[in-house]
Design an enzyme around this catalytic site. Sequence first.
Site, PDB file in Angstrom:
ATOM      1  N   ASP A  11       0.861  -1.189   0.000  1.00 43.39           N
ATOM      2  CA  ASP A  11       0.000   0.000   0.000  1.00 43.39           C
ATOM      3  C   ASP A  11       0.895   1.235   0.000  1.00 43.39           C
ATOM      4  O   ASP A  11       1.690   1.433   0.918  1.00 43.39           O
ATOM      5  CB  ASP A  11      -0.882  -0.045   1.261  1.00 43.39           C
ATOM      6  CG  ASP A  11      -1.940   1.045   1.261  1.00 43.39           C
ATOM      7  OD1 ASP A  11      -1.959   1.865   0.331  1.00 43.39           O
ATOM      8  OD2 ASP A  11      -2.737   1.077   2.224  1.00 43.39           O
ATOM      9  N   ASP A 108      -3.117   2.512  -5.695  1.00 39.62           N
ATOM     10  CA  ASP A 108      -2.020   2.493  -4.714  1.00 39.62           C
ATOM     11  C   ASP A 108      -1.999   1.257  -3.833  1.00 39.62           C
ATOM     12  O   ASP A 108      -1.355   1.253  -2.796  1.00 39.62           O
ATOM     13  CB  ASP A 108      -2.062   3.750  -3.851  1.00 39.62           C
ATOM     14  CG  ASP A 108      -3.242   3.755  -2.893  1.00 39.62           C
ATOM     15  OD1 ASP A 108      -4.269   3.147  -3.226  1.00 39.62           O
ATOM     16  OD2 ASP A 108      -3.120   4.354  -1.819  1.00 39.62           O
ATOM     17  N   GLU A 109      -2.670   0.218  -4.250  1.00 36.85           N
ATOM     18  CA  GLU A 109      -2.795  -0.961  -3.381  1.00 36.85           C
ATOM     19  C   GLU A 109      -2.849  -2.229  -4.206  1.00 36.85           C
ATOM     20  O   GLU A 109      -3.555  -2.272  -5.217  1.00 36.85           O
ATOM     21  CB  GLU A 109      -4.146  -0.861  -2.674  1.00 36.85           C
ATOM     22  CG  GLU A 109      -4.126  -0.779  -1.186  1.00 36.85           C
ATOM     23  CD  GLU A 109      -5.543  -0.806  -0.679  1.00 36.85           C
ATOM     24  OE1 GLU A 109      -6.037  -1.896  -0.384  1.00 36.85           O
ATOM     25  OE2 GLU A 109      -6.157   0.276  -0.606  1.00 36.85           O
TER      26      GLU A 109
HETATM   27 MG   LIG Z   1      -2.381   4.002   0.250  1.00 34.74          MG
END
Ligand SMILES: [Mg+2]
Length: 407
Positions: A11, A108-109
Amino acid sequence: MQWPRAVIHVDLDAFYASVEQLRRPELRGRAVIVGGGGDDERRGVVSAASYEARKFGVHSAMPLGRARRLCPHAVVLPVDFTAYRKASSEVFALARQLTPQVEPVSLDEAYLDVTGSIAWLGPPEQMATGLRDRIANVCHLDASCGVATSKLVAKVASDLRKPRGMVVVPAGEEAAFLAPLPLRRLPGLGPAAERQLAGLGLATLGALAAYPIAALRRRLGEHAATSLSERARGIDRSPVTVPERPKSVSREETFVTDVLQRSELHRRLRACSADVGRQLRRGGWSARTATLKLRYADFTTHSRQATWPTPQHGDTVLAEAALRLFDGAWSGEPVRLLGMGVSGIVDAAQLDLFDAAGAPRDTRLDHTLDALRERFGKAAPRRGGAPALRDLDFRGEDLRADGEGDD
Ligand SMILES: [Mg+2]
């Protein structure tokens, strides 16, 4: 350490704000807020905040006006998904060096199932540390990682020590790891469920796990109780799934009343094309062949195909092909169903899709519209007017014209 299954959840930390700080060095170390819709600031919300801004209580989903009052010195920037997508694809490319089993969750993950890589690359915690270091050295971004035997526990772990966190939960220790954490740490346990559980005197995941299941079922119902109780003990069997490239993507619409106006039919067709284009871009794909489906009031169905010289994924090009196929096929009679599809799907050239500087204006607009649709659904703006017609190579015209008979 034995790993029956090893999952890494990676993350990126304060991702949008970090990308902005990366390309504008004068913003590093400063409070940065990304958000707003650009035009209407009053209705804007915070999409991301740098850690410097978070210290003042700014967090994502907060109204922008409130964020500005909390942190008046913050630099507020508009959302630039093209830049974030580019950074994201670079990070995911590093993740895919560890395993092909990568499931992106958002820009973002991602989850990585690295079980099969242990024999080659060593223990999963070593892979996670290496990945975090490469993301820092190659992409100049901070990431946090959680390592566990399931997606659920890996996600809780990655979230625990942000930024630059690294939390490893060995096999067999899942329940003990979760036990002291507050209820809201469990993904999927929302504020409503939290209030309900608080009413039972429960504050931690350990207390939830130990609570008699029969009593929990009476309060929450069979399904919710079973699921929550298992998850509170770290039980999660869901697999890491790699998005599959489909053979075709299509979208069609059956009209409530038959449609006779060309302009209206064009409008509906452009909407179908935009949906198809969005799905292509989301998967990072392009398509070689466009197909039009047209059904008249008497259920006669026609389909026309055309092939592009090079694979396409842009809204304008897709709509252009659909409209040309339609104009060539339509008899002028009332239309009951209209649809547009693409096939011959290939992975889009990464540079073409993601290179912000080199991308044509149309591509950037497509991505902007995609981002708005992701946020606002059907209420998001769509492209207006008819696209300009360009020369296309229609090699496979009218491959099929059949009557299928039902909707
Ligand atoms: Mg994040």
